[in-house]
Design an enzyme around this catalytic site. Structure first.
Site, PDB file in Angstrom:
ATOM      1  N   ASN A 210      31.416  36.512  24.738  1.00  0.00           N
ATOM      2  CA  ASN A 210      32.747  36.043  24.330  1.00  0.00           C
ATOM      3  C   ASN A 210      33.803  36.712  25.198  1.00  0.00           C
ATOM      4  O   ASN A 210      33.485  37.533  26.054  1.00  0.00           O
ATOM      5  CB  ASN A 210      32.974  36.276  22.831  1.00  0.00           C
ATOM      6  N   ASP A 279      28.442  35.975  15.965  1.00  0.00           N
ATOM      7  CA  ASP A 279      28.158  35.497  14.605  1.00  0.00           C
ATOM      8  C   ASP A 279      26.803  34.791  14.561  1.00  0.00           C
ATOM      9  O   ASP A 279      26.139  34.779  13.540  1.00  0.00           O
ATOM     10  CB  ASP A 279      29.255  34.532  14.135  1.00  0.00           C
ATOM     11  N   ASP A 306      26.181  40.747   9.807  1.00  0.00           N
ATOM     12  CA  ASP A 306      27.583  41.146   9.865  1.00  0.00           C
ATOM     13  C   ASP A 306      27.682  42.651   9.597  1.00  0.00           C
ATOM     14  O   ASP A 306      27.394  43.120   8.494  1.00  0.00           O
ATOM     15  CB  ASP A 306      28.384  40.350   8.824  1.00  0.00           C
ATOM     16  N   PHE A 323      38.979  43.478  11.857  1.00  0.00           N
ATOM     17  CA  PHE A 323      39.898  42.622  12.609  1.00  0.00           C
ATOM     18  C   PHE A 323      39.600  41.168  12.284  1.00  0.00           C
ATOM     19  O   PHE A 323      38.473  40.826  11.938  1.00  0.00           O
ATOM     20  CB  PHE A 323      39.752  42.854  14.119  1.00  0.00           C
ATOM     21  N   LYS A 341      34.195  41.139   2.778  1.00  0.00           N
ATOM     22  CA  LYS A 341      33.460  42.195   3.487  1.00  0.00           C
ATOM     23  C   LYS A 341      33.763  43.571   2.894  1.00  0.00           C
ATOM     24  O   LYS A 341      33.386  44.597   3.463  1.00  0.00           O
ATOM     25  CB  LYS A 341      33.803  42.164   4.984  1.00  0.00           C
TER      26      LYS A 341
END
Ligand code: C5P
Length: 406
Positions: A210, A279, A306, A323, A341
């Site tokens: 990414n 992800d 995660d 974030f 989370k």
């Protein structure tokens, strides 16, 4: 002293007899490991030559905004961005008045107006000029604008007067500047910061990655260190130097990042997850190189673990800050993510705009916690990181469920 190593300092010198002390200040700053660039006003050059300061700083001295050659080298905007701190020593009454009124009629004043680095000034002037009502109004205005005023001291003056207005000695100034990088809001705390993006193998030579550059995470590591924390930086492949005093663990995949975080987590008080972790990852990476033999190629992806969510479930979880990069409805999605989370705070930013976020040097974030919110407007990632770290320190301490260490 110990916080100056690697710092980039602009020293502005204005017209005052105390300009001779600036030469010693440059020497001390360079000796302490800073990279120092000197900017002189025209008045300053009547007291000390650019040549002296060039020799001491090891860099060309900047004197005018209208010099095409100098602007082509490092122009006033670049200088303003380059600085971690702008120090003006000595700062004359005239310069302070111009600074207080936002003037931009020479290189130094323009630079002060452009930079988002902290500005520190060391006034130097005759005692009558110092106690003058207008000077005092200017000084209090500058103080209210967040500019640090160093001194002045009181005593014998070059003109024969005795009173306030003497510039502080260069070693005192160096020590105040050093201290300004050491706002110990996180002293005694151990922090893990994840940074950069992860790479997930498709085959032996290709990967899914990414656009994360790691700049935000590295700026956070630097700011946390400045704030007195012991910092462990766990990062994906990035092209950045490790901030001084920070321990770095390099990883490549989401799985490795998770393992590195879990190995460290029990001994840390805070986890900041700024990494852009995959992800989804290829379900079965191909051993060797996939050959160009078919028209279409599908790669099956499975969800990755995660990391923040897993840490959020730990019984003795640290204070966690995540974030969220969103393209719309930032507050709703960010708060939802924070709850899902089990994070204590989340810093959210809009992505897809050219001037902020991924790969660039600036960012703007909205920070949320259970019963509050704060907007940090567009600024350099260094500045955003310092503000965010200060906020995390405040929230950590406000969280009465944990034992306060520092
Ligand atoms: O769900 P989303 O990926 O937008 O969440 C972003 C936050 O979750 C960031 O703090 C990121 O570091 C963290 N994250 C993680 N592990 C993943 C994906 C994201 O820790 N696999």
């Amino acid at each position: 002293m110990g916080f100056l190593t690697g710092k980039q300092i602009i020293l502005g010198i204005t017209g005052s007899i105390a300009a001779y002390k600036a030469a010693e200040l440059v020497r001390l700053l360079v000796k302490s490991g800073t990279r120092t660039r000197v900017v002189m006003t025209q008045g300053a050059q009547a007291f000390i030559t650019p040549m002296t300061l060039q020799a001491l700083s090891g860099n060309p001295v900047h004197t005018t905004i209208l010099d095409e050659q100098a602007e082509a080298g490092m122009g006033h905007i670049e200088l303003a961005r380059w600085a971690d701190t702008v120090v003006v020593a000595p700062a004359s009454a005239n310069f302070l008045a111009r600074l207080a009124h936002g003037m931009a009629d020479d290189l130094l004043s323009t630079l002060c107006l452009t930079t988002d680095a902290p500005i520190m000034v060391a006034p130097a002037m005759n005692q009558r000029m110092w106690i003058n009502r207008q000077t005092q109004l200017n000084i209090s205005h500058l103080g209210q604008s967040g500019i640090t005023i160093m001194g002045p001291a009181s005593g014998n003056q070059a003109c024969g007067d005795i009173g306030p207005g003497r510039m502080l000695e260069s070693d005192e100034l160096a020590s105040i500047i050093d201290n300004s990088f050491a706002r110990h809001t996180l002293a005694g705390l151990k922090i893990i910061i994840t940074a950069g993006g992860t790479r997930e193998a498709i085959d032996t030579i290709r990967y899914i990655g990414n656009r994360s550059s790691g700049k935000m995470g590295f700026a956070l590591a630097n700011a946390a260190r400045e704030a007195g924390a012991e910092v462990t930086l766990i990062c994906g492949p990035v092209n950045l130097d490790t901030p001084s005093g920070v321990s770095r663990i390099d990883v490549e995949t989401a799985k490795q990042m998770r393992q590195a975080v879990l190995n460290q987590i029990s001994s840390h008080h805070i986890l900041i997850g700024s990494a852009a972790v995959a992800d989804y990852v290829p379900t079965a990476p191909y051993e060797g190189k996939i050959k160009k033999t078919c028209d279409n190629l599908s790669i099956e992806l499975s969800p990755s673990i995660d990391i923040m969510q897993e840490v959020g479930q730990l019984q003795d979880k640290p204070f966690t800050v995540g974030f969220a990069a969103e393209t719309e409805n930032m507050d709703v999605y960010a708060r939802d993510k924070m709850q899902r989370k089990n994070m204590d705070m989340i810093a959210a930013n809009i992505v897809g705009l050219p001037d902020r976020g991924f790969e660039v040097d600036e960012n703007a974030v909205d920070v949320y916690w259970s019963n509050g919110q704060k907007t940090l407007p567009l600024a350099s990632k260094t500045k955003i990181a310092r503000q965010l770290i200060a906020l995390i320190g405040d929230r950590y301490r406000a969280d009465t469920s944990r034992q306060i260490i520092a």
